[in-house]
Design a protein around this motif. Structure first.
Motif, PDB file in Angstrom:
ATOM      1  N   LEU A   1     -34.820 -24.614  13.666  1.00 41.29           N
ATOM      2  CA  LEU A   1     -35.923 -25.672  13.258  1.00 41.29           C
ATOM      3  C   LEU A   1     -35.148 -26.665  12.047  1.00 41.29           C
ATOM      4  O   LEU A   1     -34.980 -25.897  11.200  1.00 41.29           O
ATOM      5  N   GLU A   2     -35.132 -27.800  12.257  1.00 45.22           N
ATOM      6  CA  GLU A   2     -34.195 -28.747  11.258  1.00 45.22           C
ATOM      7  C   GLU A   2     -35.444 -29.496  10.705  1.00 45.22           C
ATOM      8  O   GLU A   2     -36.054 -30.437  11.427  1.00 45.22           O
ATOM      9  N   LEU A   3     -35.678 -29.366   9.398  1.00 38.31           N
ATOM     10  CA  LEU A   3     -36.454 -30.295   8.765  1.00 38.31           C
ATOM     11  C   LEU A   3     -35.734 -31.526   8.210  1.00 38.31           C
ATOM     12  O   LEU A   3     -34.941 -31.319   7.571  1.00 38.31           O
ATOM     13  N   THR A   4     -36.540 -32.620   8.283  1.00 38.83           N
ATOM     14  CA  THR A   4     -35.858 -34.002   7.772  1.00 38.83           C
ATOM     15  C   THR A   4     -37.149 -34.399   6.854  1.00 38.83           C
ATOM     16  O   THR A   4     -38.175 -34.808   7.141  1.00 38.83           O
ATOM     17  N   TYR A   5     -36.787 -34.465   5.325  1.00 36.06           N
ATOM     18  CA  TYR A   5     -37.841 -35.163   4.611  1.00 36.06           C
ATOM     19  C   TYR A   5     -38.283 -36.792   4.763  1.00 36.06           C
ATOM     20  O   TYR A   5     -37.322 -37.505   5.124  1.00 36.06           O
ATOM     21  N   THR A   6     -39.495 -36.960   4.962  1.00 35.61           N
ATOM     22  CA  THR A   6     -39.924 -38.117   5.115  1.00 35.61           C
ATOM     23  C   THR A   6     -40.632 -38.771   4.049  1.00 35.61           C
ATOM     24  O   THR A   6     -41.269 -39.860   4.233  1.00 35.61           O
ATOM     25  N   ALA A   7     -40.688 -38.092   2.898  1.00 37.69           N
ATOM     26  CA  ALA A   7     -41.347 -38.383   1.713  1.00 37.69           C
ATOM     27  C   ALA A   7     -40.406 -38.268   0.314  1.00 37.69           C
ATOM     28  O   ALA A   7     -39.488 -37.525   0.496  1.00 37.69           O
ATOM     29  N   PRO A   8     -40.717 -38.870  -0.628  1.00 39.26           N
ATOM     30  CA  PRO A   8     -40.000 -38.720  -1.764  1.00 39.26           C
ATOM     31  C   PRO A   8     -39.967 -37.179  -2.232  1.00 39.26           C
ATOM     32  O   PRO A   8     -40.804 -36.561  -1.965  1.00 39.26           O
ATOM     33  N   ILE A   9     -38.941 -37.026  -2.711  1.00 38.47           N
ATOM     34  CA  ILE A   9     -38.602 -35.593  -3.168  1.00 38.47           C
ATOM     35  C   ILE A   9     -39.819 -35.104  -4.271  1.00 38.47           C
ATOM     36  O   ILE A   9     -40.409 -33.765  -4.131  1.00 38.47           O
ATOM     37  N   GLU A  10     -40.612 -35.831  -4.695  1.00 43.06           N
ATOM     38  CA  GLU A  10     -41.678 -35.611  -5.736  1.00 43.06           C
ATOM     39  C   GLU A  10     -42.835 -34.964  -4.959  1.00 43.06           C
ATOM     40  O   GLU A  10     -43.413 -33.850  -5.341  1.00 43.06           O
ATOM     41  N   ARG A  11     -43.049 -35.661  -3.683  1.00 46.61           N
ATOM     42  CA  ARG A  11     -44.007 -35.256  -2.800  1.00 46.61           C
ATOM     43  C   ARG A  11     -43.527 -33.711  -2.301  1.00 46.61           C
ATOM     44  O   ARG A  11     -44.645 -33.023  -1.983  1.00 46.61           O
ATOM     45  N   VAL A  12     -42.548 -33.631  -1.808  1.00 44.15           N
ATOM     46  CA  VAL A  12     -41.933 -32.489  -1.355  1.00 44.15           C
ATOM     47  C   VAL A  12     -42.364 -31.253  -2.364  1.00 44.15           C
ATOM     48  O   VAL A  12     -42.833 -30.338  -1.996  1.00 44.15           O
TER      49      VAL A  12
ATOM     50  N   ALA B   1     -33.732 -19.137   6.466  1.00 47.49           N
ATOM     51  CA  ALA B   1     -33.874 -20.568   6.220  1.00 47.49           C
ATOM     52  C   ALA B   1     -33.231 -21.116   4.882  1.00 47.49           C
ATOM     53  O   ALA B   1     -32.785 -20.051   3.838  1.00 47.49           O
ATOM     54  N   GLY B   2     -33.166 -22.358   4.762  1.00 47.96           N
ATOM     55  CA  GLY B   2     -32.733 -22.725   3.284  1.00 47.96           C
ATOM     56  C   GLY B   2     -32.677 -24.129   3.439  1.00 47.96           C
ATOM     57  O   GLY B   2     -32.949 -25.019   4.467  1.00 47.96           O
ATOM     58  N   ARG B   3     -32.312 -24.972   2.364  1.00 45.85           N
ATOM     59  CA  ARG B   3     -32.325 -26.316   2.030  1.00 45.85           C
ATOM     60  C   ARG B   3     -30.922 -26.918   2.598  1.00 45.85           C
ATOM     61  O   ARG B   3     -29.727 -26.135   2.854  1.00 45.85           O
ATOM     62  N   LYS B   4     -30.938 -28.160   3.138  1.00 44.49           N
ATOM     63  CA  LYS B   4     -29.644 -28.791   3.621  1.00 44.49           C
ATOM     64  C   LYS B   4     -29.010 -29.406   2.508  1.00 44.49           C
ATOM     65  O   LYS B   4     -29.504 -29.484   1.466  1.00 44.49           O
ATOM     66  N   VAL B   5     -27.660 -29.546   2.317  1.00 46.25           N
ATOM     67  CA  VAL B   5     -26.999 -30.150   1.557  1.00 46.25           C
ATOM     68  C   VAL B   5     -26.415 -31.099   1.996  1.00 46.25           C
ATOM     69  O   VAL B   5     -25.615 -31.204   3.090  1.00 46.25           O
ATOM     70  N   PRO B   6     -26.501 -32.373   1.603  1.00 44.98           N
ATOM     71  CA  PRO B   6     -27.584 -32.663   0.391  1.00 44.98           C
ATOM     72  C   PRO B   6     -28.990 -32.300   0.648  1.00 44.98           C
ATOM     73  O   PRO B   6     -29.494 -32.261   1.801  1.00 44.98           O
TER      74      PRO B   6
END
Length: 99
Positions: free
Chosen positions: A4-15, A38-43
């Motif tokens: 499951l690959e998540l890609t943020y679609t909003a500014p990091i503040e909203r995340v 699970a974990g964050r992608k880099v960047p």
């Protein structure tokens, strides 16, 4: 098994505003036996989750319940694969190819 690959679609503040709820959701899915890692992608533009022991419809339902999805701060890409080889510690997740 699923990636499951998540890609943020909003500014990091909203995340970050829903991050704690997302972490609690992750813990619930670990406890249910759905998630392996699970974990964050880099960047930091999203994340990756390994899910097992379920079918695609269930994975899609689980993803829709993620507070990140509910808040509209990410999109998911769901990739299903057959884990025919694993590290010894993950042997319980090893699968066979369909006949």
């Amino acid at each position: 098994m699923f990636v499951l690959e998540l890609t943020y679609t909003a500014p990091i503040e909203r995340v970050d505003a829903v991050l704690q709820e997302h972490v609690e959701w992750l813990q619930k899915e670990y406890a249910a036996g759905h998630f392996i890692a699970a974990g964050r992608k880099v960047p930091r533009d999203g994340g990756v989750i390994l899910a097992a022991g379920t079918d695609r419809a269930t994975v899609e339902r689980i993803v829709a319940e993620d507070p990140f999805s509910v808040a509209g701060v990410c999109e998911y890409r769901i990739t299903e694969f057959v884990a025919t080889t694993t590290a010894p510690a993950l042997e319980q997740y090893r699968e066979r190819l369909p006949s």
